[in-house]
Design an enzyme around this catalytic site. Structure first.
Site, mmCIF file in Angstrom:
data_model
loop_
_atom_site.group_PDB
_atom_site.id
_atom_site.type_symbol
_atom_site.label_atom_id
_atom_site.label_comp_id
_atom_site.label_asym_id
_atom_site.label_seq_id
_atom_site.Cartn_x
_atom_site.Cartn_y
_atom_site.Cartn_z
ATOM 1 N N SER A 1 -3.451 -0.913 -2.368
ATOM 2 C CA SER A 1 -3.161 -1.687 -3.606
ATOM 3 C C SER A 1 -1.848 -2.425 -3.239
ATOM 4 C CB SER A 1 -2.830 -0.912 -5.056
ATOM 5 O OG SER A 1 -2.345 -1.674 -5.955
ATOM 6 N N TYR B 1 1.393 5.991 -9.346
ATOM 7 C CA TYR B 1 0.559 5.367 -8.755
ATOM 8 C C TYR B 1 1.008 4.361 -7.761
ATOM 9 C CZ TYR B 1 -3.606 2.020 -8.189
ATOM 10 O OH TYR B 1 -4.715 1.243 -7.569
ATOM 11 N N LYS C 1 0.345 4.997 -3.670
ATOM 12 C CA LYS C 1 -0.340 3.698 -2.809
ATOM 13 C C LYS C 1 0.409 3.029 -1.663
ATOM 14 C CE LYS C 1 -4.485 3.305 -4.996
ATOM 15 N NZ LYS C 1 -5.656 3.758 -4.285
ATOM 16 N N THR D 1 -12.147 -4.113 -12.764
ATOM 17 C CA THR D 1 -12.828 -2.912 -12.739
ATOM 18 C C THR D 1 -12.855 -2.059 -13.786
ATOM 19 O OG1 THR D 1 -11.597 -1.669 -11.201
ATOM 20 C CG2 THR D 1 -12.816 -3.095 -10.031
#
Ligand SMILES: NC(=O)c1ccc[n+]([C@@H]2O[C@H](COP(=O)([O-])OP(=O)(O)OC[C@H]3O[C@@H](n4cnc5c(N)ncnc54)[C@H](O)[C@@H]3O)[C@@H](O)[C@H]2O)c1
Length: 234
Positions: free
Chosen positions: A125, A140, A144, A175
């Site tokens: 990401s 997160y 990543k 998404t």
């Protein structure tokens, strides 16, 4: 990405996910659209034994694995570092990082044994290269960034087996991952931070995934390619 690989000539596809209904429905749709065998395997990427057993099952039912795309991930956003529950932090790292490692290890062992080479792709990401904001999401972002270095390490170790390992770092994509209510409110800010001024559509990763997985990229390994409408230039 699976659909794009099918359109580019993949002979069979295995879809792995923890969500049984969604996975079965996607496999049956793709199989009927692409007219190739597509099977769903329910797997928790954290489960070592299940990953190894799934790889064996795929090989016996669909044939040798030449391409792996590691895409499973969770986000857990808008949690301040000082409030982050340690068990939640560990769980996220377990899914996003360790899970990607375990599935790659299971497929990599198979690729090495089969001596056919292969391509492994990690979906990192922009969060692996930039601290995203305004949402706080230290776990997160960390997971990543680590995924990129995991891919680089595997690229270095497995080049001698003809296995290429690359990373795609998507920007904000439209998404389910971003359907948390709070994230929905932050979208207009994300768009303002993206030179192209919009979120990506999921199929905008397709061409890159096919390129990196194909012989057109036969001298490309250990690369991390941004697909983010320019987000990373700021
Ligand atoms: N959507 C974005 O803006 C964005 C941006 C950059 C990177 N990404 C990354 O792209 C990848 C795909 O995300 P997405 O946007 O398609 O979200 P998504 O929620 O639609 O897909 C993630 C999938 O991972 C599966 N999953 C979660 N935990 C699992 C586990 N333990 N075992 C097996 N499967 C599990 C989920 O069931 C889900 O189907 C993720 O790694 C995500 O971090 C997404």
């Amino acid at each position: 990405m699976a659909q794009a690989l099918a359109e580019a000539g993949a002979e069979a596809i295995a879809l792995l996910d923890i969500k049984q209904d969604l996975g079965e429905e996607a496999a049956s749709r793709l199989s009927s659209d692409a007219q190739i065998p597509v099977k769903f395997y329910r797997t928790d990427v954290r489960d070592v034994d299940a990953n190894n057993a799934t790889v064996e099952q795929i090989v016996s039912e669909l044939g040798a694995i030449d391409i792996l795309i590691n895409s499973a991930g969770i986000v857990n956003s808008n949690i301040k570092a000082e409030d982050y529950d340690p068990d939640m932090f560990r769980r996220l790292i377990d899914i996003n990082l360790t899970g990607s490692f375990l599935v790659s290890q299971a497929c990599g062992r198979h690729m090495i044994k089969a001596q056919r080479g292969g391509s492994i792709l990690f979906i990192s990401s922009i969060a692996g290269a930039r601290v995203l904001h305004p949402q706080q999401q230290c776990a997160y972002n960390t997971s990543k960034a680590a995924v990129v270095q995991l891919a680089n390490s595997m690229a270095a170790e497995w080049a001698r087996h003809g296995i290429r390992v690359n990373t795609i770092s998507p920007g904000y994509m439209d998404t389910q991952l971003n359907e948390e209510a709070m994230l929905q409110q932050q979208m207009s800010f994300w768009k303002s931070m993206t030179p192209m001024g919009r979120m990506g559509k999921p199929d905008e990763l397709n061409g890159l995934a096919v390129f990196l997985s194909s012989d057109a990229a036969r001298f490309v390994t250990g690369s991390n390619v941004f697909c983010d409408g320019g987000y990373h230039v700021y």
